[in-house]
Enzyme design. Structure first.
Site, mmCIF file in Angstrom:
data_model
loop_
_atom_site.group_PDB
_atom_site.id
_atom_site.type_symbol
_atom_site.label_atom_id
_atom_site.label_comp_id
_atom_site.label_asym_id
_atom_site.label_seq_id
_atom_site.Cartn_x
_atom_site.Cartn_y
_atom_site.Cartn_z
ATOM 1 C CG ASP A 42 -4.516 -3.831 2.252
ATOM 2 O OD1 ASP A 42 -3.544 -4.616 2.161
ATOM 3 O OD2 ASP A 42 -4.473 -2.707 2.050
ATOM 4 C CG ASP A 43 -1.412 -6.174 4.870
ATOM 5 O OD1 ASP A 43 -1.072 -6.458 3.583
ATOM 6 O OD2 ASP A 43 -0.635 -5.400 5.761
ATOM 7 C CB CYS A 80 0.205 -3.648 -0.722
ATOM 8 S SG CYS A 80 1.623 -2.831 -0.143
ATOM 9 N NE ARG A 84 -3.196 -3.171 -2.987
ATOM 10 C CZ ARG A 84 -4.148 -3.314 -2.283
ATOM 11 N NH1 ARG A 84 -5.482 -2.934 -2.780
ATOM 12 N NH2 ARG A 84 -4.402 -3.968 -1.288
ATOM 13 C CE LYS A 145 -2.995 -0.564 -0.211
ATOM 14 N NZ LYS A 145 -2.697 -1.033 0.958
ATOM 15 C CG HIS A 147 -0.561 1.047 -2.731
ATOM 16 N ND1 HIS A 147 -0.287 0.060 -1.860
ATOM 17 C CD2 HIS A 147 0.265 2.000 -2.627
ATOM 18 C CE1 HIS A 147 0.859 0.282 -1.099
ATOM 19 N NE2 HIS A 147 1.275 1.511 -1.684
ATOM 20 C CG HIS A 233 -2.784 -2.235 5.340
ATOM 21 N ND1 HIS A 233 -2.064 -1.212 6.334
ATOM 22 C CD2 HIS A 233 -1.757 -2.602 4.523
ATOM 23 C CE1 HIS A 233 -1.305 -1.190 5.789
ATOM 24 N NE2 HIS A 233 -0.999 -2.028 4.846
ATOM 25 C CG ASP A 337 -2.979 -7.076 -0.214
ATOM 26 O OD1 ASP A 337 -3.184 -7.980 0.547
ATOM 27 O OD2 ASP A 337 -2.694 -5.957 -0.134
ATOM 28 C CG ASN A 338 0.142 -8.611 1.475
ATOM 29 O OD1 ASN A 338 0.000 -7.526 0.746
ATOM 30 N ND2 ASN A 338 -0.348 -8.696 2.692
ATOM 31 C CE LYS A 381 2.679 -5.455 3.578
ATOM 32 N NZ LYS A 381 1.853 -4.550 4.517
#
Length: 544
Positions: A42-43, A80, A84, A145, A147, A233, A337-338, A381
């Protein structure tokens, strides 16, 4: 599409038969389809992992990459929850109702703009990987996560998963998650009382527990595990022993770090030596006073520790699979994710006094370090330049991938391909309708044929992206991309990705015909997907 689907399934059957014939008898393995594990960070920046040029200690992911395949041009959706949504459904985010963001837990309709493609949660015209694999005989497990919507009907168990443990919304405290951003087990909110709790560890613990329970229930059934870490993240939080390993190692600053990573990436064959390193998007490290340098070193040390801890846990999971005799028959896919997160300020956000504690929420490392995390690419991002949408992508499957010294896949691919790949591998049918609702056609292509034929292009056709008014289309070696601004929504830039993937030489003015053709393709796609001008969405958001 139909021909591609049939050939992908045929290849999957051949691979499975080959595995069954070549391995020695082992109870429960040969009769099973491959297990599938999808791991998402994540991130995280493109160059943070060791196998992608970083200095952070990631031996477990490095080993998976070395013994599997390492994609150099895999794309996410630059944010994010749109990522997903696309990852879980094989569709573009707008087709799922998450054309922008999901509704936050404290504002249930906060990102519902009254437009089907911008409802803020998964709609009924999509199905998840779990909903596709379960009828094909898979246990469906998830930790981490989610989301993808805070409405109860959109939680994991209602979207095809047998078991779930993790966050329903986005960011939360790693040490002390509390409602409305607390931990949910199955469909119930639970309190965390363990003083040693840390999400990255807990998500792995539960993943292993869920596999154990699934195997005890029926060991002949394969499992699909979606393990979605919230690391790295913000908030910047990691166990002290991991942070200490990196404290002081970033006192050279982000400029030097970018140069070192850039050199390693060229030496590793990840990037072409002719691609320029993009301009540094931060002030000079030398301009900081000693106290600020120490603070910024601390921020980056925590961030590195978060990535390190995630890798340790992936190692625990791989060791567990190996001890169970399941590793060979398990496809493990890892991605992010990014691109690296430049939120909120250049030098990070949140008080320095919270660094190294269990407190804080919006505690970030800032644009200066994110610029280094995304070496050698532009932006972050949110953006659709390479720094926002290029992700590390690793595929490990001993039974299905022949080991080779040349394990880098340089063909471009993107998120919708994952649903296509998993459904083909599982011999599952992607439905035209589900629970009485028509389902949008699958947008991706299976990667199975690429696993042992790495020079074969995945996409001959153009692929498209949009987020918050940023736009991109990739066709062959050309990429057309645009940032959004309120005065000019279609400010197109054109790049030849074979000679300039760092996007430093804009060809738009010298190749107007190419810009015109690709932009028309993008506009047609956007109309089909229900993409709205970002100025229109902003007006709706401002009225809320």
């Amino acid at each position: 599409m139909k021909k591609n689907k049939i050939s992908s399934r045929f290849l999957a059957v051949l691979l499975l038969c080959s595995f069954a014939c070549s391995k020695s008898p082992q109870k429960g393995i040969q009769q099973k389809k491959p297990n599938i594990i999808l791991i998402m960070s994540d991130d995280m920046g493109y160059s943070d992992l060791g196998c992608y040029g970083g200095e952070i200690n990631t031996p477990n992911l490095d080993k998976l990459a070395k013994n599997g395949l390492q994609f150099t041009q895999f794309y996410n959706s630059a944010r994010c929850c749109p990522t997903r949504a696309s990852l879980m459904t094989g569709l573009h985010p707008h087709q799922t109702g998450i054309g922008h963001m999901t509704n936050p837990p404290d504002h249930p309709k906060g990102h519902n703009y009254g437009i089907p493609s911008y409802e803020g949660s998964l709609n009924k015209q999509c199905v998840t990987i779990a909903q596709v694999l379960k009828p094909a005989g898979y246990h469906t497990l998830m930790t981490g996560k989610w989301h993808l919507g805070t409405d109860f009907e959109d939680w994991p168990l209602q979207r095809g998963f047998d078991k779930f443990y993790g966050f329903i919304p986005g960011a939360g405290n790693f040490f002390k998650p509390t409602p409305p951003r607390g931990i949910t087990y199955m469909n119930e909110s639970i309190s965390i009382t363990d003083p040693d709790f840390y999400t990255t560890d807990a998500f792995t613990d539960k993943a292993i527990q869920f596999i154990d329970e699934a195997q005890a229930e029926d060991e002949d059934k394969p499992f699909f595990l979606y393990l979605a870490y919230n690391a790295p993240h913000w908030p910047l939080q990691a166990p002290a022993e991991d942070v200490e390993k990196y404290r002081g190692k970033y006192m050279q600053g982000w400029g030097k770090l970018r140069e070192e990573r850039y050199a390693r990436m060229k030496a590793m064959g990840l990037i072409d030596p002719e691609w320029e390193l993009t301009a540094q998007d931060a002030r000079s490290w030398k301009s900081l006073d000693p106290a600020k340098k120490d603070e910024m070193d601390h921020r980056m040390a925590i961030y590195a520790a978060m990535v390190d801890r995630m890798d340790q846990n992936i190692g625990r999971l791989v060791d567990y699979l190996e001890k169970r005799g399941e590793l060979d028959n398990t496809m493990i896919v890892f991605l992010n994710d990014n691109g690296a997160c430049a939120e909120v300020d250049e030098l990070g956000s949140g008080p320095a006094s919270q660094l190294g504690t269990k407190e804080g929420y919006l505690l970030s490392y800032g644009r200066a370090w994110a610029n280094a995390s995304n070496t050698p690419y532009r932006e972050y991002k949110h953006w659709l330049h390479e720094g926002g949408m290029a992700t590390p992508f690793i595929v490990h499957w001993p039974a299905g991938i022949a080991r080779s010294e040349n394990n880098k896949v340089r063909q471009y691919a993107y998120l919708p391909d994952i649903m296509a790949t998993f459904s083909a591998l599982a011999g599952a049918e992607y439905p035209q309708a589900f629970q009485g609702n028509a389902v949008a056609p699958l947008q991706g292509k299976s990667l199975l044929s690429t696993l042992n034929e790495t020079t074969k292009p995945v996409h001959e056709e153009a692929i498209f992206f949009e987020h918050e008014g940023k736009k991109a289309v990739r066709e062959g070696k050309y990429k057309l991309v645009s940032k959004w601004n309120k005065n000019r929504e279609y400010n197109w830039e054109l790049y030849d990705m074979e000679v300039d993937r760092t996007e430093t030489n804009d060809l738009a003015k010298s190749m107007p015909e190419k810009v015109d053709r690709l932009s028309k393709l993008w506009l047609a796609w956007a109309d089909e997907m229900g993409v709205k001008p970002w100025s229109e969405i902003l007006e709706l958001r401002n009225k809320k």
